[in-house]
Design an enzyme around this catalytic site. Structure first.
Site, PDB file in Angstrom:
ATOM      1  N   CYS A   1      46.050  34.391  23.743  1.00  0.00           N
ATOM      2  CA  CYS A   1      46.877  33.275  24.231  1.00  0.00           C
ATOM      3  C   CYS A   1      47.855  32.818  23.147  1.00  0.00           C
ATOM      4  O   CYS A   1      48.789  33.528  22.825  1.00  0.00           O
ATOM      5  CB  CYS A   1      45.971  32.154  24.740  1.00  0.00           C
ATOM      6  SG  CYS A   1      46.828  31.022  25.846  1.00  0.00           S
TER       7      CYS A   1
ATOM      8  N   HIS B   1      41.761  34.899  28.373  1.00  0.00           N
ATOM      9  CA  HIS B   1      40.768  34.469  27.381  1.00  0.00           C
ATOM     10  C   HIS B   1      39.427  35.162  27.592  1.00  0.00           C
ATOM     11  O   HIS B   1      38.557  34.603  28.270  1.00  0.00           O
ATOM     12  CB  HIS B   1      40.535  32.959  27.517  1.00  0.00           C
ATOM     13  CG  HIS B   1      41.650  32.118  27.002  1.00  0.00           C
ATOM     14  ND1 HIS B   1      41.709  31.661  25.702  1.00  0.00           N
ATOM     15  CD2 HIS B   1      42.764  31.628  27.615  1.00  0.00           C
ATOM     16  CE1 HIS B   1      42.805  30.929  25.534  1.00  0.00           C
ATOM     17  NE2 HIS B   1      43.462  30.891  26.678  1.00  0.00           N
TER      18      HIS B   1
ATOM     19  N   GLU C   1      37.039  35.275  25.575  1.00  0.00           N
ATOM     20  CA  GLU C   1      35.973  34.456  24.969  1.00  0.00           C
ATOM     21  C   GLU C   1      35.516  33.329  25.909  1.00  0.00           C
ATOM     22  O   GLU C   1      34.513  32.698  25.660  1.00  0.00           O
ATOM     23  CB  GLU C   1      36.446  33.903  23.608  1.00  0.00           C
ATOM     24  CG  GLU C   1      37.294  32.641  23.646  1.00  0.00           C
ATOM     25  CD  GLU C   1      38.732  32.849  24.109  1.00  0.00           C
ATOM     26  OE1 GLU C   1      39.053  33.942  24.621  1.00  0.00           O
ATOM     27  OE2 GLU C   1      39.526  31.898  23.998  1.00  0.00           O
TER      28      GLU C   1
END
Lengths: 85, 228
Positions: B85, B202, B204
């Site tokens: 990002c 994302h 994560e």
């Protein structure tokens, strides 16, 4: 002192969704004469020195280093002498 | 694996990246952007967020942080650098990846689950993935509309440097499944040596049982395989 007016503009090949949205708004309130809108950045910079040549070099350098992204933007500027405030 | 997570003022996914590294059993260290030294990493993660408030352009000001010189040196020596990002935006601004992230076509901040698919099996990050398989990885950005010149795009395609593209749940890359107007549905790209990855989604945020999707685990597993 010198005042620099720096314009950072999207390259013509880059789509400008903001400009398009502004154009749509203008059309919706009746401005049919508007053909295209591009939104750019205008940055004002005051320089301490009165040396125009040095100012040219510095503004050019900071446009390259920070103010514009060469992938998507072009830049131009003009300089004027001002009295300190 | 030893992971360094770089924190800038305004980073807000650094702890997420740290957390996922930890629960996967890695040694993870935060590195502050003003530091001059990395902590012996195998992988650097430049996390998501709003470094320097996104002032001027997303990622533009981060490039002058002292640690960036070390990140560039590490990447040039072949070290793995993953930008997520805002991290992707920073990687383009510092010249480790080509192109730029422009404002979303809708002008809106988009925060949603998004399907992406790998289109490359030739990098540490994508080797373990199945091209054409849809992975549910969340996105949360306003400037994620990837742009590159036509020549640049051709170069990415010819050199097989597109890592991820936006797709639908069947893995089909369609105009409708493109959330932000990114050119060629690009969600993530690699540098020429394929050791630097930038991606808007994302992983994560999709890598443990507590959350809705676990598909991000596949990307981290792929990286881990390189070190085992």
């Amino acid at each position: 002192m010198i005042k620099a007016k720096v314009f950072v503009t999207l390259k013509p090949s880059v789509l400008d969704p903001q400009g398009k949205q502004v154009m749509n708004s203008l059309h919706s309130i009746g401005y049919d004469n508007i053909e295209e809108v591009r939104v750019s950045k205008f940055i004002e910079i005051k320089l301490k020195s009165d040396d125009l040549e040095r100012a040219e070099d510095e503004i050019h350098e900071i446009c390259e280093k920070l103010l514009a992204n060469p992938n998507t933007e072009t830049y131009s500027w003009n300089l004027e002498h001002i009295t300190g405030e | 694996m030893k992971i360094n997570v770089i924190s800038f003022p305004g980073s807000n996914c650094d702890h997420d990246a740290f957390h996922i590294g930890k629960i996967r059993g890695h040694q993870v260290d935060f590195v502050w952007h003003k530091d001059n030294n990395l902590i012996n990493p195998d992988l650097i993660i430049i996390p998501g967020g709003f470094s320097y408030g996104d002032y001027l352009r997303c990622g533009a000001i981060a490039k002058f942080s002292p640690i960036i010189a070390e990140v560039i040196k590490f990447a040039k020596q072949g070290g793995l650098v993953m930008g997520i990002c805002n991290g992707f935006q920073i990687l383009t601004e510092i010249g480790l990846l080509p192109g730029a992230l422009m404002m979303n076509e809708s002008l809106k901040f988009i925060c949603q689950h998004q399907f992406i698919t790998s289109v490359n099996r030739d990098s540490v990050y994508t080797k373990g993935l199945t091209p054409g398989k849809a992975l549910d990885i969340p996105i949360a950005h306003k400037e994620g509309n990837y742009f590159i010149s036509n020549d640049g795009l051709k170069s990415l395609q010819d050199k097989d440097l597109i890592a991820f593209r936006y797709c639908n749940e069947l893995g089909e890359i369609t105009k409708e499944s493109n959330p932000n107007g990114a050119i060629d549905n690009i969600a993530g790209i690699l540098n020429e040596d394929k050791n630097v990855l930038g991606m808007m989604p994302h992983p994560e945020r999709a890598a443990e049982d507590k959350v809705i999707s676990q598909d991000g685990q596949e990307i981290f597993s792929s990286i881990e395989k390189f070190f085992t």
